[in-house]
Write an enzyme that holds these catalytic residues in place. Structure first.
Site, PDB file in Angstrom:
ATOM      1  CG  ASP A   1      -1.994   1.020   1.217  1.00 47.28           C
ATOM      2  OD1 ASP A   1      -3.052   0.836   0.720  1.00 47.28           O
ATOM      3  OD2 ASP A   1      -1.577   2.224   1.606  1.00 47.28           O
TER       4      ASP A   1
ATOM      5  CD  GLU B   1      -4.512   3.807  -2.089  1.00 55.26           C
ATOM      6  OE1 GLU B   1      -4.746   4.326  -0.860  1.00 55.26           O
ATOM      7  OE2 GLU B   1      -5.030   3.964  -3.086  1.00 55.26           O
TER       8      GLU B   1
END
Length: 362
Positions: free
Chosen positions: A237, A281
């Site tokens: 992440d 993301e």
């Protein structure tokens, strides 16, 4: 890899595409095997009216045996994603048909009926035309063609008509059919490659999309359990990415996502690992055969690379980015969702501990 090389040989394909092609081949072999099993047995009734009495029984037995073999091929469901077994299934299909043709032709020649029985002379042409059913690389087409041409040459030699006009015509027709069927087979492979990329690639980063990463994780987990080898996943992440988008804009965010995708590609082993965009993301990397310690080394290397690079955004500024990583190793009897959940928990531990680091799941 250049497209022509992908069509020339299957060796350059990723093992993830190989799994897709293998399953495609597996399904086609099953359908054809069932059709052949039915036809081979049903044709005994036709042979009863066409064949002389002295060869009916041995050819009928050969038909029954080949039918049983094709039924076995139909019910053989072991490891449908295995490239080696897919190739073996194809070879067995062609070899059993070729063996039946060779046996029946030899029997007809021995009893002097070869010219008086219609239908059996067309077997080589039927077999070579079946190549068009499968997605084959050029090397595979050449291999099957050479095998069938060799069988035809041996058959002509046993008939004693090698070099005669009719024999040369048969060889020429076999070559023409091989070119046509081979062209169709290679086109099938090309179409499968194009559709595979369109269905499995993330448009922005070029990495595997969520669908592919989950499907292949399932396959790799099954292979890992069969081979009793470890398997690790890394869940990434990008840190504070929402704030990054708010500050520099979504165009800058897309640049960072593509740059990070490039970093993941550099840290994957060719034809072994798979990196994909899991959503937004978040990214996921599958590492077959890796233990927790080995996967942690990869995670540390990726984190280090991210810290050391800077990316130029549309405003002209050069900015850096970092990532938090959760590492999990497959446990015995664990499901896909359980494995990803543990990686996710490890990822949030990394974030809670200050970000820009990795954590190994329990």
């Amino acid at each position: 890899m250049y497209p022509i090389l992908e069509l020339f040989s299957a060796r350059g394909h990723t093992h993830y595409f190989q799994h897709t092609r293998s399953f495609y081949t597996y399904r086609r072999v099953r359908v054809i095997s069932l059709i052949l099993a039915i036809l081979q047995s049903a044709w005994i009734l036709v042979d009863h009216y066409l064949l002389p009495a002295d060869v009916q029984m041995p050819i009928a037995i050969a038909r029954v045996l080949s039918s049983l073999f094709f039924l076995g091929l139909f019910f053989w469901g072991r490891r449908p994603y295995s490239p080696r077994l897919a190739l073996l299934r194809q070879l067995l299909l062609f070899l059993v048909l070729t063996a039946f043709h060779t046996f029946s032709t030899a029997l007809l020649i021995i009893h002097g009926h070869e010219q008086s029985v219609a239908g059996y002379q067309f077997f080589p042409f039927m077999i070579i035309s079946m190549m068009a059913i499968f997605p084959l690389a050029i090397v595979e087409v050449l291999g099957i063609t050479l095998l069938l041409l060799l069988v035809e040459l041996v058959t002509q030699l046993s008939r004693g008509n090698l070099g005669e006009v009719s024999a040369i015509n048969n060889l020429w027709l076999l070559l023409v059919l091989a070119v046509v069927a081979g062209w169709a087979a290679v086109n099938q492979l090309n179409m499968l490659l194009v559709l595979y990329r369109q269905a499995t690639r993330d448009a922005l980063t070029g990495l595997a999309n969520r669908r592919l990463i989950l499907e292949q994780l399932d396959t790799d987990m099954a292979l890992s359990k069969d081979a009793e080898k470890p398997l690790a996943v890394l869940l990434f992440d990008l840190d504070k990415f929402k704030g990054f988008n708010d500050t520099y804009g979504h165009a800058a965010g897309d640049i960072v996502l593509k740059y990070f995708a490039g970093i993941l590609k550099k840290h994957t082993r060719k034809k072994l690992d798979l990196a994909g965009r899991f959503g937004g993301e978040e990214f996921l990397m599958v590492l077959p055969g890796m233990s927790g310690a080995e996967a942690s080394v990869v995670a540390e290397a990726i984190g280090k690379t991210c810290r050391e690079v800077s990316v130029q955004v549309p405003s002209g500024e050069k900015v850096g980015f970092t990532t938090s990583i959760g590492v999990a190793v497959l446990k015995q009897g664990e499901t896909q969702s359980e494995l990803i959940r543990r990686a996710d928990e490890a990822l949030y531990k990394a974030k809670d501990s200050g970000r820009d680091q990795y954590k190994l799941a329990d």
